[in-house]
Scaffold this motif. Structure first.
Motif, PDB file in Angstrom:
ATOM      1  N   ALA A 162       0.837  -1.208   0.000  1.00 10.51           N
ATOM      2  CA  ALA A 162       0.000   0.000   0.000  1.00 10.51           C
ATOM      3  C   ALA A 162       0.870   1.257   0.000  1.00 10.51           C
ATOM      4  N   PHE A 163       1.928   1.285   0.811  1.00 10.32           N
ATOM      5  CA  PHE A 163       2.759   2.504   0.880  1.00 10.32           C
ATOM      6  C   PHE A 163       3.435   2.777  -0.468  1.00 10.32           C
ATOM      7  N   VAL A 164       3.960   1.709  -1.086  1.00  9.66           N
ATOM      8  CA  VAL A 164       4.629   1.876  -2.390  1.00  9.66           C
ATOM      9  C   VAL A 164       3.611   2.345  -3.432  1.00  9.66           C
ATOM     10  N   THR A 165       2.444   1.729  -3.419  1.00 11.86           N
ATOM     11  CA  THR A 165       1.426   2.033  -4.431  1.00 11.86           C
ATOM     12  C   THR A 165       0.889   3.458  -4.247  1.00 11.86           C
ATOM     13  N   LEU A 166       0.664   3.853  -2.979  1.00 10.72           N
ATOM     14  CA  LEU A 166       0.165   5.208  -2.731  1.00 10.72           C
ATOM     15  C   LEU A 166       1.197   6.257  -3.124  1.00 10.72           C
ATOM     16  N   GLU A 167       2.443   6.027  -2.704  1.00 14.33           N
ATOM     17  CA  GLU A 167       3.486   7.020  -2.981  1.00 14.33           C
ATOM     18  C   GLU A 167       3.659   7.208  -4.494  1.00 14.33           C
ATOM     19  N   LEU A 168       3.788   6.086  -5.193  1.00 18.35           N
ATOM     20  CA  LEU A 168       4.011   6.186  -6.642  1.00 18.35           C
ATOM     21  C   LEU A 168       2.744   6.615  -7.364  1.00 18.35           C
ATOM     22  N   GLY A 169       1.611   6.084  -6.944  1.00 19.35           N
ATOM     23  CA  GLY A 169       0.344   6.431  -7.598  1.00 19.35           C
ATOM     24  C   GLY A 169       0.092   7.934  -7.550  1.00 19.35           C
ATOM     25  N   LYS A 170       0.273   8.527  -6.363  1.00 21.24           N
ATOM     26  CA  LYS A 170       0.001   9.972  -6.234  1.00 21.24           C
ATOM     27  C   LYS A 170       0.943  10.783  -7.121  1.00 21.24           C
ATOM     28  N   ARG A 171       2.217  10.380  -7.123  1.00 21.74           N
ATOM     29  CA  ARG A 171       3.171  11.164  -7.931  1.00 21.74           C
ATOM     30  C   ARG A 171       2.901  10.995  -9.429  1.00 21.74           C
ATOM     31  N   LEU A 172       2.512   9.778  -9.808  1.00 26.94           N
ATOM     32  CA  LEU A 172       2.204   9.546 -11.230  1.00 26.94           C
ATOM     33  C   LEU A 172       0.963  10.328 -11.650  1.00 26.94           C
ATOM     34  N   ILE A 173      -0.021  10.358 -10.771  1.00 29.79           N
ATOM     35  CA  ILE A 173      -1.256  11.111 -11.084  1.00 29.79           C
ATOM     36  C   ILE A 173      -0.906  12.590 -11.255  1.00 29.79           C
ATOM     37  N   GLN A 174      -0.114  13.087 -10.319  1.00 29.37           N
ATOM     38  CA  GLN A 174       0.312  14.503 -10.373  1.00 29.37           C
ATOM     39  C   GLN A 174       1.040  14.804 -11.686  1.00 29.37           C
ATOM     40  N   ALA A 175       1.878  13.840 -12.108  1.00 33.07           N
ATOM     41  CA  ALA A 175       2.673  14.034 -13.335  1.00 33.07           C
ATOM     42  C   ALA A 175       1.889  13.649 -14.598  1.00 33.07           C
TER      43      ALA A 175
END
Ligand SMILES: CCCCCCCCC/C=C/C=C/C(=O)SCCNC(=O)CCNC(=O)[C@H](O)C(C)(C)COP(=O)(O)OP(=O)(O)OC[C@H]1O[C@@H](n2cnc3c(N)ncnc32)[C@H](O)[C@@H]1OP(=O)(O)O
Ligand SMILES: NC(=O)C1=CN([C@@H]2O[C@H](COP(=O)(O)OP(=O)(O)OC[C@H]3O[C@@H](n4cnc5c(N)ncnc54)[C@H](OP(=O)(O)O)[C@@H]3O)[C@@H](O)[C@H]2O)C=CC1
Length: 324
Positions: A162-175
């Motif tokens: 969950a931590f890996v997915t949230l961290e990367l997911g949020k940054r990917l969405i932002q980008a």
């Protein structure tokens, strides 16, 4: 010797049901199911792609990193043991000629995950492929499990993913960048399993997480898929799940394809699911186990042990039955 009993308790017939011949796990069936271990996808399938693989220094994570790197990906592998990661990264990149970076990261710690992602972004950018493969597990009767034992497994498997997915997911969405997320679970995520209860619970949670996000984050260009592997020999898994080697033979005996899986076979499936060839695939749960799950599930599957002569006799008995 087996006897067929009438409901009155009288013996109708006695016949010998010999024990089935002992077959070694690699005997008959694996002749039909020899593994193919070379990279399956066309060369360059991951050119200009960056893949982030947790637990990429050992076992199945290493095999997935190898195949992605062979297919042209730059890779970042992350786990707790930096020396192990660096050795793997060096070996793979010297074989494939493609960059493999090693980053220390304990996925249980969300701040460590954020720092790791910062480092990756500084080195190579945001990833196109994310494989949540890191796990912890051990066999243990549940009544012997301490709260910390429970936490050690569920923190790595469920919270870590969950931590890996949230961290990367949020940054990917932002980008506004699309990506393929893959989670490695296990066949007992579906059925549950005694003696590995924290792992079963956490892997089931990972599957719910990934199926949910497949529905929610498709709109951001993110795909989420799951592989449930059956037994594939790795030191990490087998030393903690069958430390004496006692259970291996009976496990192989129940696998219809007659052998364990190979890391490279799993890696080819992971590469396909993470590739553009699978761009319409999301929310999928792929069982990859040589048939073990259905073999364990079917009520009558033990009848594989019945010999042709015994079948003749059984058929005659069944046909000879009159009335109900
Ligand atoms: C039938 C034959 C089977 C053959 C194989 C078949 C495979 C088919 C299906 C396979 C599924 C596989 C799933 C997997 O996930 S395999 C991955 C295995 N790899 C790993 O586990 C690697 C990482 N693991 C670890 O680092 C450790 O094992 C860990 C315990 C998970 C975490 O390490 P760490 O944080 O260092 O924890 P510790 O401080 O050592 O321990 C924390 C608490 O856990 C208790 N504990 C640890 N081991 C056991 C044990 N064997 N039994 C009971 N309790 C244990 C430990 O005592 C600590 O609790 P405390 O004492 O209360 O503090
Ligand atoms: N082999 C098999 O038969 C099966 C395996 N699986 C799954 O396949 C995956 C790979 O397992 P396998 O290769 O066999 O076993 P390994 O033990 O080799 O892999 C587990 C990896 O997870 C990493 N890891 C553990 N804890 C952490 C943590 N806190 N933070 C970051 N990384 C961590 C380990 O690296 P480090 O110690 O450096 O942190 C290690 O590289 C797992 O998800 C497992 O559940 C599923 C079914 C069957």
């Amino acid at each position: 010797m087996a006897a067929v009993m009438l409901s009155s308790g009288r013996k109708l017939l006695q016949t010998r049901f010999p024990r089935p011949p002992v077959r070694s796990g690699s005997a008959r069936p694996s002749g039909f199911f020899a593994p193919s271990e070379g990279a399956m996808l066309p060369a360059g399938s991951f050119r200009d792609r960056l893949a982030f693989i947790t637990g990429g220094g050992t076992g199945l994570g290493r095999a997935m990193t190898m195949v992605l790197s062979q297919l042209g990906a730059r890779c970042v592998i992350a786990s707790r043991k930096l020396d192990v990661l660096q050795e793997t990264a060096g070996e793979i990149s010297s074989q494939t000629g493609n960059q493999v970076h090693a980053l220390q990261c304990d996925v249980r710690d969300p701040q460590a995950v954020a720092r790791c992602v910062d480092q990756m972004v500084a080195l190579s950018g945001l990833p196109d492929v994310i494989i949540n493969n890191a796990a912890g597990n051990f066999i243990c009767p549940t009544e012997r499990l301490t709260p910390n034992g429970w936490r050690s497994v569920t923190d790595i498997v469920l919270n870590g993913t969950a931590f890996v997915t949230l961290e990367l997911g949020k940054r990917l969405i932002q980008a506004q960048k699309g990506a393929s997320f893959l989670a490695i679970t296990t066949i007992y995520a579906e059925s549950g399993s005694g003696f590995v209860v924290p792992s079963a619970a956490a892997k089931a949670g990972v599957e719910a997480l990934y199926k949910s996000l497949a529905a929610e984050w498709g709109r951001y260009g993110h795909r989420f898929n799951i592989i449930q592997p059956g037994p594939i020999r790795t030191k990490g898994a087998f030393s903690r799940l069958d430390p004496t080697g006692t259970f291996e033979k009976s496990m192989i005996d129940r696998i219809p394809t007659g052998r364990l899986g190979k890391p490279a076979e799993l890696a080819n499936l992971a590469a396909y699911l993470s590739s553009d060839f699978a761009s319409w695939m999301s929310g999928a749960v792929i069982r990859f186990d040589g048939g073990e799950y259905v073999s364990m599930a079917g009520e009558f599957n033990e009848l594989r042990k019945v010999t042709p002569d015994q079948w003749k006799m059984l058929e005659a008995m069944i046909k000879g039955t009159k009335g109900s």
